[in-house]
Enzyme design. Structure first.
Site, PDB file in Angstrom:
ATOM      1  N   ASN A   9     -11.233  -7.904 -10.072  1.00  8.79           N
ATOM      2  CA  ASN A   9      -9.994  -7.343  -9.524  1.00  8.79           C
ATOM      3  C   ASN A   9     -10.009  -7.590  -8.022  1.00  8.79           C
ATOM      4  O   ASN A   9     -10.733  -6.928  -7.291  1.00  8.79           O
ATOM      5  CB  ASN A   9      -9.917  -5.841  -9.837  1.00  8.79           C
ATOM      6  N   TRP A  10      -9.205  -8.547  -7.611  1.00 11.31           N
ATOM      7  CA  TRP A  10      -9.235  -8.957  -6.210  1.00 11.31           C
ATOM      8  C   TRP A  10      -8.497  -8.009  -5.272  1.00 11.31           C
ATOM      9  O   TRP A  10      -8.547  -8.171  -4.049  1.00 11.31           O
ATOM     10  CB  TRP A  10      -8.654 -10.370  -6.074  1.00 11.31           C
ATOM     11  N   LYS A  11      -7.699  -7.095  -5.843  1.00 16.42           N
ATOM     12  CA  LYS A  11      -6.928  -6.159  -5.001  1.00 16.42           C
ATOM     13  C   LYS A  11      -6.102  -6.972  -3.989  1.00 16.42           C
ATOM     14  O   LYS A  11      -5.631  -8.053  -4.350  1.00 16.42           O
ATOM     15  CB  LYS A  11      -7.868  -5.139  -4.348  1.00 16.42           C
ATOM     16  N   HIS A  91      -4.601   1.645 -12.132  1.00 11.00           N
ATOM     17  CA  HIS A  91      -5.809   1.644 -11.296  1.00 11.00           C
ATOM     18  C   HIS A  91      -5.773   2.894 -10.402  1.00 11.00           C
ATOM     19  O   HIS A  91      -4.707   3.303  -9.944  1.00 11.00           O
ATOM     20  CB  HIS A  91      -5.875   0.372 -10.447  1.00 11.00           C
ATOM     21  N   GLU A  93      -6.437   3.329  -7.405  1.00 14.21           N
ATOM     22  CA  GLU A  93      -5.815   3.110  -6.088  1.00 14.21           C
ATOM     23  C   GLU A  93      -4.300   3.239  -6.191  1.00 14.21           C
ATOM     24  O   GLU A  93      -3.643   3.755  -5.293  1.00 14.21           O
ATOM     25  CB  GLU A  93      -6.244   1.744  -5.530  1.00 14.21           C
ATOM     26  N   GLU A 163     -13.271   3.663 -14.788  1.00 14.67           N
ATOM     27  CA  GLU A 163     -13.673   3.505 -13.389  1.00 14.67           C
ATOM     28  C   GLU A 163     -13.746   4.872 -12.711  1.00 14.67           C
ATOM     29  O   GLU A 163     -12.711   5.394 -12.270  1.00 14.67           O
ATOM     30  CB  GLU A 163     -12.658   2.628 -12.645  1.00 14.67           C
ATOM     31  N   GLY A 169     -16.052   0.930  -4.782  1.00 13.53           N
ATOM     32  CA  GLY A 169     -16.209   0.498  -3.402  1.00 13.53           C
ATOM     33  C   GLY A 169     -17.199   1.328  -2.594  1.00 13.53           C
ATOM     34  O   GLY A 169     -17.253   1.233  -1.378  1.00 13.53           O
ATOM     35  N   SER A 208     -18.635  -0.538  -8.426  1.00 17.35           N
ATOM     36  CA  SER A 208     -19.837  -1.106  -7.806  1.00 17.35           C
ATOM     37  C   SER A 208     -20.694  -1.931  -8.777  1.00 17.35           C
ATOM     38  O   SER A 208     -21.917  -1.881  -8.723  1.00 17.35           O
ATOM     39  CB  SER A 208     -20.655  -0.003  -7.140  1.00 17.35           C
ATOM     40  N   GLY A 230     -15.339  -5.652  -5.208  1.00 20.31           N
ATOM     41  CA  GLY A 230     -15.996  -6.354  -4.107  1.00 20.31           C
ATOM     42  C   GLY A 230     -16.836  -7.558  -4.512  1.00 20.31           C
ATOM     43  O   GLY A 230     -16.731  -8.635  -3.896  1.00 20.31           O
TER      44      GLY A 230
END
Ligand code: 13P
Length: 246
Positions: A9-11, A91, A93, A163, A169, A208, A230
């Site tokens: 997931n590149w966000k 997600h 976020e 998640e 992160g 992570s 990440g």
């Protein structure tokens, strides 16, 4: 029986050129042990789909309406035109920063399934909920709302990602035992709603994940892959993850 699925997931990272460079670097290293993919930003999806051969391409969000006065939003039909086969919904976020509700997640899941795109439905608890022992309660509540009123046949296609928000992160990953226990709870919650097809749902762990720990998660019976932030951004790091899954 369930083929593991590993998605980066590149966000909000990577231009079109960076996306193409990444795909060209990673494609030769893919194997058939898992399904591997990237969730690229909207602007890079078409290029990603044009260049990816084995990698599957996912969007990171969608709107549930076909069209309308929703400035800045992207419909599932628009996504479909790019060639994506998966789309992340819910997600944390988006839930936290953009007020995405379980009701909206449910509508997005239905719109995606109606258009033949596989939803990757994210659930997970806050640090506060984790510390007060409410993890199961939180994920069961999310599953009940996010997956409400779906066809049993569609349930089989779904991907769910567990998640825990406190592991995203932060470098603090859930232990494989915690991830396994919660993912087993999620599978039971799906079974309560839809019966045995829950055994066919792929459930990923995210938070992570990196080359050093992915093997531990994949070795657990209920964990069917990973959603990786990440550590999916650099081709070298993603290649190390692929290598570790062999
Ligand atoms: P990290 O792998 O950076 O913790 O991010 C996880 C995530 O949010 C994937 O969707």
């Amino acid at each position: 029986m369930r083929k593991p699925i590993i998605i980066g997931n590149w966000k909000m990272h990577k231009t079109c050129k960076e996306t193409i460079d990444f795909i060209q670097e990673v494609e030769p290293y893919l194997n058939d042990h898992c399904t591997y993919g990237i969730a690229a930003p909207f602007t890079a999806l078409k290029d990603a789909c044009n260049h990816a051969q084995k990698l599957v391409v996912a969007a990171q969000n969608c709107h549930y309406e076909d069209h309308g006065a929703f400035t800045g939003e992207i419909s599932v039909g628009m996504l479909k035109e790019t060639g994506v086969t998966y789309c992340i919904v819910g997600h944390s976020e988006r839930r936290q920063m953009f007020n995405e509700s379980d009701e909206a997640v449910n509508l997005k899941v239905k719109a995606l399934l109606a258009n033949g795109i596989i939803p990757i439905v994210c659930v997970g608890e806050s640090l506060e909920a984790f510390e007060s022992g409410k993890t199961n309660e939180v994920v069961e509540g999310q599953i009940a709302k996010d997956l409400k009123d779906l066809d049993t046949e569609d349930i089989k296609k779904l991907v769910v990602a567990y998640e825990p928000i406190w592991a995203i992160g932060t470098g603090k990953s859930a232990t494989k035992e915690i991830a396994e226990a919660t993912i087993a709870t999620i599978r039971q919650a799906i079974a309560k709603m839809y019966g045995d097809v829950s055994e066919e749902v792929r459930i990923q762990y995210g938070g992570s994940v990196k080359a050093e720990n992915i093997k531990d998660y994949l070795a657990m019976p209920d964990i069917d892959g990973a959603l990786i932030g990440g550590a999916s951004l650099k081709a070298d790091s993603f290649k190390a993850i692929i290598e570790a899954t062999k």
